[in-house]
Design a protein around this motif. Structure first.
Motif, PDB file in Angstrom:
ATOM      1  N   PHE A  37       0.851  -1.191   0.000  1.00 29.79           N
ATOM      2  CA  PHE A  37       0.000   0.000   0.000  1.00 29.79           C
ATOM      3  C   PHE A  37       0.889   1.244   0.000  1.00 29.79           C
ATOM      4  N   ILE A  87      -7.913   8.417   4.682  1.00 30.87           N
ATOM      5  CA  ILE A  87      -8.620   8.072   3.451  1.00 30.87           C
ATOM      6  C   ILE A  87     -10.056   7.675   3.753  1.00 30.87           C
ATOM      7  N   SER A  99       2.488   8.372   7.656  1.00 26.36           N
ATOM      8  CA  SER A  99       2.000   7.518   6.567  1.00 26.36           C
ATOM      9  C   SER A  99       0.871   6.599   7.037  1.00 26.36           C
ATOM     10  N   VAL A 100       0.950   6.116   8.277  1.00 30.10           N
ATOM     11  CA  VAL A 100      -0.126   5.272   8.805  1.00 30.10           C
ATOM     12  C   VAL A 100      -1.377   6.103   9.069  1.00 30.10           C
ATOM     13  N   GLY A 123     -11.133   3.038   8.696  1.00 30.16           N
ATOM     14  CA  GLY A 123      -9.842   3.724   8.665  1.00 30.16           C
ATOM     15  C   GLY A 123      -8.871   3.185   9.694  1.00 30.16           C
ATOM     16  N   HIS A 183       2.660   4.460   1.025  1.00 25.19           N
ATOM     17  CA  HIS A 183       2.972   5.106   2.304  1.00 25.19           C
ATOM     18  C   HIS A 183       3.362   6.550   2.008  1.00 25.19           C
ATOM     19  N   SER A 240       8.393   1.846   3.435  1.00 25.56           N
ATOM     20  CA  SER A 240       7.367   0.997   4.051  1.00 25.56           C
ATOM     21  C   SER A 240       7.908   0.078   5.132  1.00 25.56           C
ATOM     22  N   THR A 263      -7.777  -0.402   8.705  1.00 24.98           N
ATOM     23  CA  THR A 263      -6.836  -0.412   7.577  1.00 24.98           C
ATOM     24  C   THR A 263      -5.445   0.028   8.023  1.00 24.98           C
ATOM     25  N   ALA A 264      -5.372   1.098   8.798  1.00 26.90           N
ATOM     26  CA  ALA A 264      -4.062   1.569   9.274  1.00 26.90           C
ATOM     27  C   ALA A 264      -3.381   0.522  10.155  1.00 26.90           C
ATOM     28  N   VAL A 322      -2.159  -2.460   7.943  1.00 25.34           N
ATOM     29  CA  VAL A 322      -0.972  -2.125   7.148  1.00 25.34           C
ATOM     30  C   VAL A 322       0.264  -2.048   8.040  1.00 25.34           C
ATOM     31  N   LEU A 338      -3.330   6.801   5.893  1.00 26.64           N
ATOM     32  CA  LEU A 338      -4.219   5.715   5.462  1.00 26.64           C
ATOM     33  C   LEU A 338      -5.555   5.779   6.198  1.00 26.64           C
TER      34      LEU A 338
END
Length: 534
Positions: free
Chosen positions: A20, A51, A44-45, A261, A22, A32, A264-265, A268, A48
């Motif tokens: 994904f 989004i 970066s986390v 959200g 970053h 990443s 997902t974070a 990842v 995500l």
């Protein structure tokens, strides 16, 4: 899973999540690799997770546009007096309910899988901490024996053996061997920091997992309640109930996007760790553990040498030498110094206890036990944990889409309920489907029952007198006629005799009563003449 206990291989979904994008807050690409201490990786986390916030804003915007357009269309339909179609709303409600129920099922499975994976990880961490505590206890016990208890015995023996230089020289040699053992024990890596880190990680993971599991459980139950409440409101045509469901639906829509959200974070970030966990652990432990020790436990390969083998060998040889020297003193010195027996036996028991601790320490320092705990923790986090998070993300996405559809259906249902009430008001009071006629139904039913009772009473009176009521005085509705052509075949004079008009109920037919019935009918016809002929 059994194969993963021998060698760890990251699952394919962790590689997929690892790819994904970053990006930090300045929309710049970030490495990443799992580096939770760096600010760019943290951004970066968080990016995500943002989004999902964008998806929430778009969904609310589209809902607002749809509701505005629906109000405009409703005005046009009101001007055209066109009744809305209920088929589309019904099927949309059914499909939405099925999607929500499916999403809840996926959510329960994902919540259980994530909880099982985190529990396995924390259990392995606590088990590793227990092993490290046992190692620390064995080392501390051996050091205490060599530094304190052995020193006390040697000091008393030095006073006893002071006349004999050879005996005191043997005691000094035993002290040198004890110092060798102390140096080897202190040369072992300091695992206190490792234990503290493991306990901190396990405690935080258990604490966060408990509340995460509880929050998802409440969210799943809330989804079921809203789905059932929406079905009940549509079935009962309750506007206030649908308004409440709509408010709860908006709240649940926000919670669904938020959980998407966060899930997902988290997935990842965990995947970034699961792709290369060894590299992260080596970087975290380089300050208090050597690289060869870390690799020994992370890989536990037969090709890697045991970094503790030399220290344990020196420990064993020094201990054996001390036991030989003490045994020699017991054999040759007790005849001269009998008071030294107690201290020599005490040293011998102390050395035997230390030897047992050495064997236990050797088994505890072996890589197989700690490596198994390490693999179990990785399997719990990267297989069950991340897989469960993916199912929870799927649940959140399905729930968000379903609630968007539900929030579009409920206003349409308001229009249908209002149109239905308006059409009922335009129907005549005698229409059985009009609510006003339903309120008048008990009064009409009572009048009908009274009329039927009166007719039945008059029929009883006419049956006893066999006298028909005068035709002119009758106000009853036109009599119903029974076709009796099968009873009076061949004689058209008696084909349509009005049985109800005579005031008596029609007798039940049976073959044994056929002759009686025919004779009674002929007698009545001859008595009253042709008044009942049609």
């Amino acid at each position: 899973m059994a194969a993963a206990l021998q060698d760890y291989t990251a699952p394919w979904w962790t590689y997929w999540l690892h790819t994904f994008p970053h990006l930090n807050f300045r929309l710049q690409a970030v490495d990443s690799a799992f580096k939770p201490g760096e600010v760019n990786y943290q951004q970066s986390v968080i990016f995500l997770a943002c989004i999902a916030a964008i998806g929430l804003g778009l969904s609310l915007l589209l809902l607002g546009i749809y509701l505005s357009c629906l109000c405009f269309w409703h005005r046009e339909e009101a001007e055209e007096t066109k009744r809305p179609d209920t088929c589309c709303v019904m099927w949309a409600a059914v499909i939405t309910g099925l999607v929500i129920c499916s999403a809840v099922g996926v959510g329960f499975y994902g919540n259980s899988e994530t909880n099982d994976g985190i529990y396995q990880m924390t259990y392995s961490l606590y088990n590793t901490n227990h092993t490290l505590a046992a190692i620390n206890g064995q080392v501390a016990g051996s050091l205490s024996n060599m530094r304190l208890r052995l020193k006390e015995h040697l000091a008393r023996l030095d006073e006893i053996f002071s006349p004999r230089q050879d005996y005191t020289q043997t005691l000094r040699f035993i002290q040198q061997m004890a110092d060798n053992i102390i140096r080897q024990l202190t040369a072992l890596p300091n695992i206190t920091q490792v234990r503290q880190d493991l306990v901190t990680v396990a405690d935080q993971a258990s604490y966060m997992e408990y509340y995460r599991w509880l929050m998802y459980l409440l969210l799943l139950i809330l989804d079921l309640v809203i789905c059932l409440g929406c079905c009940l409101g549509l079935a009962k045509h309750s506007r206030w109930f649908l308004i409440l469901i709509m408010v709860l639906g908006i709240l649940t829509l926000i919670l669904s996007w938020t959980s998407l959200g966060v899930g997902t974070a988290t997935a990842v970030g965990a995947s970034d760790f699961c792709v290369a966990p060894d590299k992260f652990i080596v970087n975290q432990t380089k300050d208090f553990l050597s690289e060869d020790v870390t690799h020994y436990y992370l890989y536990c390969s037969q090709t890697l040498p045991n970094p503790f083998q030399q220290s344990l060998t020196i420990f064993q040889r020094s201990l054996t030498t001390m036991q030989i020297q003490v045994q020699g003193l017991l054999q040759i010195s007790l005849s001269i110094f009998p008071t030294a027996e107690r201290d020599l036996l005490g040293i011998q028991g102390l050395l035997n206890t230390t030897e047992i601790s050495l064997h236990q320490l050797t088994a505890l320092l072996d890589c197989r036990s700690l490596h198994k705990d390490y693999l179990d923790a990785l399997v719990g986090l990267c297989y069950d944990g991340v897989e469960g998070l993916l199912y929870l993300c799927l649940f959140s996405l399905l729930a968000a889409c379903a609630y968007c559809a539900m929030l579009c259906i409920i206003p349409r249902a308001f229009i249908l309920i209002a149109s239905r009430d308006r059409n009922y008001d335009d129907i005549d009071e005698e229409d059985p489907f009009n609510p006003q006629s339903q309120r008048m139904a008990p009064y009409n039913t009572s009048r009908t029952n009274i009329h039927s009772f009166c007719s039945y009473s008059s029929s009883l009176g006419s049956q006893s007198s066999l006298q028909p009521p005068p035709p002119a005085a009758s106000t009853a509705p036109p009599p119903e006629y029974m076709n009796q052509s099968m009873l009076f075949a061949g004689n058209p004079r008696y084909e349509n005799v009005p049985l109800i008009g005579r005031g008596s109920p029609p007798p039940s037919y049976s073959p044994s009563m056929k002759t009686t019935y025919l004779s009674m009918t002929d007698a009545q016809t001859r008595h009253f003449g042709s008044d009942y002929q049609v």
